[in-house]
Design a protein around this motif. Structure first.
Motif, PDB file in Angstrom:
ATOM      1  N   ARG A  90      -4.790  -6.945  -2.123  1.00  0.00           N
ATOM      2  CA  ARG A  90      -5.741  -6.609  -1.054  1.00  0.00           C
ATOM      3  C   ARG A  90      -5.268  -7.185   0.276  1.00  0.00           C
ATOM      4  O   ARG A  90      -5.380  -6.543   1.324  1.00  0.00           O
ATOM      5  CB  ARG A  90      -7.129  -7.142  -1.399  1.00  0.00           C
ATOM      6  N   MET A 125      -2.633  -4.994   1.619  1.00  0.00           N
ATOM      7  CA  MET A 125      -3.197  -3.753   2.147  1.00  0.00           C
ATOM      8  C   MET A 125      -3.799  -3.978   3.530  1.00  0.00           C
ATOM      9  O   MET A 125      -3.583  -3.186   4.452  1.00  0.00           O
ATOM     10  CB  MET A 125      -4.254  -3.218   1.185  1.00  0.00           C
ATOM     11  N   TRP A 152      -1.998  -1.606  -2.995  1.00  0.00           N
ATOM     12  CA  TRP A 152      -2.898  -0.891  -3.913  1.00  0.00           C
ATOM     13  C   TRP A 152      -2.220  -0.685  -5.270  1.00  0.00           C
ATOM     14  O   TRP A 152      -2.851  -0.794  -6.325  1.00  0.00           O
ATOM     15  CB  TRP A 152      -3.267   0.457  -3.297  1.00  0.00           C
TER      16      TRP A 152
END
Length: 417
Positions: A143, A146, A278
């Protein structure tokens, strides 16, 4: 994920978003900025090499700050140092300064980044452990990657567009402003939890102690050692390719002043970070061993760089570069999780900083050599050579795999040593 861990993750993502956004404003145009200041390819990439040399020189001393004074203090010092040195870079461009001054300020830029390396990641892992989080590290680190990708995408594209609308210096001034704002955000939100700094009144003694802990906790541990030995090849090539893509894409595009197009280089890497972040936890659900992911990522991305030697079409080059970046990005959180699961909490920031030092040392040697190859043979040939150099990391990853560390198959924080 419980409420306490979720709060830690939110702070981590906020810091990652703001810090990456700040630093990425210049990433799409940095090489063009150096060339516009009158530097040759060799000098431009030598300046980048001095930046990585600064990271090598200061990784251990700033590791002392992180472990002795706290990860929050280290982050705050990083924002101020990076903002100040970025402003000096802007002044050098204004004055068309000789290369010597670029080398000096590049070292200071490296110092700024060393305050971040290891500290934020160590802060996150220790705080998650303290909060009772028992999930896989790939999920949170993915995360973070990302979010970093989103920030980098916005910052790098905006930097290219702003440079084209104004001049190459304005994105550097914007970076300074956002870094100052991030100092305030970190001061208010970041707190050291799950970790107690061990303050020392003897900095030199503490530096020796940290260096010893880096070697004992990392380099003397075979599976960690081999992953660290792979870093100079992967990181050195990564530094070069990232900055070489700017003039390479402009060359293929046919317009040397299309700075927005140059921003595509950083935008490609940013988009890849989003996709790779991801993918990482999902790939790990299907692949039993982390080293399998790392080996495949290394080999495939190396082959793609070699293929670029035969590519003369701008849009095809974009597709290949995007694929190269995604493959590399998918392996990054897996590598981070693999290392963290083999490092004790007390030495975490120290060993991670030493790992960063190893990667930066590769950049010191690799960047000017590849920059010189670009001067002599052109950017496509230098990218192909980059692929061959990066492939040298694969045997070291295999050696780490053969140690059969529990971390190779771990999927949660309980595997950490």
């Amino acid at each position: 994920m419980n409420a306490a861990a979720r709060k830690i993750q939110r702070v981590y993502l906020t810091l990652t978003l703001g810090n990456t956004l700040a630093t990425s404003f210049i990433w799409g145009i940095n090489t063009l900025f150096l060339l516009d200041a009158g530097l040759s390819n060799l000098e431009a990439f030598a300046a980048n090499a001095f930046f990585t040399a600064g990271m090598v020189l200061f990784e251990v001393p700033t590791g002392v700050v992180a472990d002795s004074w706290g990860r929050r203090v280290s982050f705050l010092l990083g924002t101020i140092t990076l903002a100040s040195s970025t402003f000096l870079y802007y002044l050098l461009w204004q004055w068309s300064a000789p290369f010597l001054w670029w080398a000096v300020v590049s070292v200071l830029l490296g110092l700024g980044f060393t305050f971040f390396s290891g500290a934020v990641e160590a802060w996150l892992v220790d705080a998650l452990h303290y909060s009772g989080y028992d999930g896989g590290l790939e999920a949170v680190l993915g995360r973070g990657q990302m979010v970093s990708g989103v920030a980098m995408l916005g910052g790098s594209v905006a930097g290219g567009v702003i440079a084209q609308a104004t001049d190459l210096g304005v994105p550097f001034l914007i970076r300074v402003g956002v870094l100052v704002a991030m100092f305030a955000v970190a001061f208010l939100l970041m707190r050291d939890v799950g970790f107690t700094p061990e303050r020392s009144a003897h900095p030199l003694r503490a530096t020796r102690s940290v260096l010893k802990a880096s070697i004992d906790g990392g380099f003397k541990h075979p599976p960690v050692r081999y992953i660290m030995l792979a870093a100079p090849f992967t990181e050195g090539v990564g530094f070069y390719v990232f900055y070489a893509l700017q003039p390479y894409l402009l060359q293929l595009f046919g317009d040397p002043r299309a700075y927005a197009v140059a921003g595509l280089a950083a935008a490609i890497v940013a988009g890849a970070d989003i996709v790779g972040g991801w993918m990482a936890p999902r790939v790990r659900q299907r692949v039993r061993r982390r080293t399998t992911v790392l080996i495949v990522s290394n080999v495939v991305s190396s082959v793609i760089l070699v293929v670029l030697l035969f590519t003369t079409t701008f849009w095809l080059a974009l597709v290949l570069l995007a694929l190269w970046a995604v493959v590399g990005a998918a392996g990054t959180p897996v590598r981070q999780a693999y290392l963290n699961d083999m490092i004790a909490s007390k030495q975490r920031a120290t060993v991670l900083s030493f790992d960063s030092l190893m990667g930066s040392s590769g950049g010191v040697v690799v960047q000017p050599l590849l920059g010189r190859s670009a001067d002599l043979y052109g950017y496509p040939a230098s990218l192909a050579v980059s692929g061959a150099v990066q492939l040298l990391a694969a045997p070291f990853i295999l050696l780490s795999r053969r140690q059969r560390s529990q971390a190779d198959t771990a999927s949660d924080l309980t595997a950490a040593t």
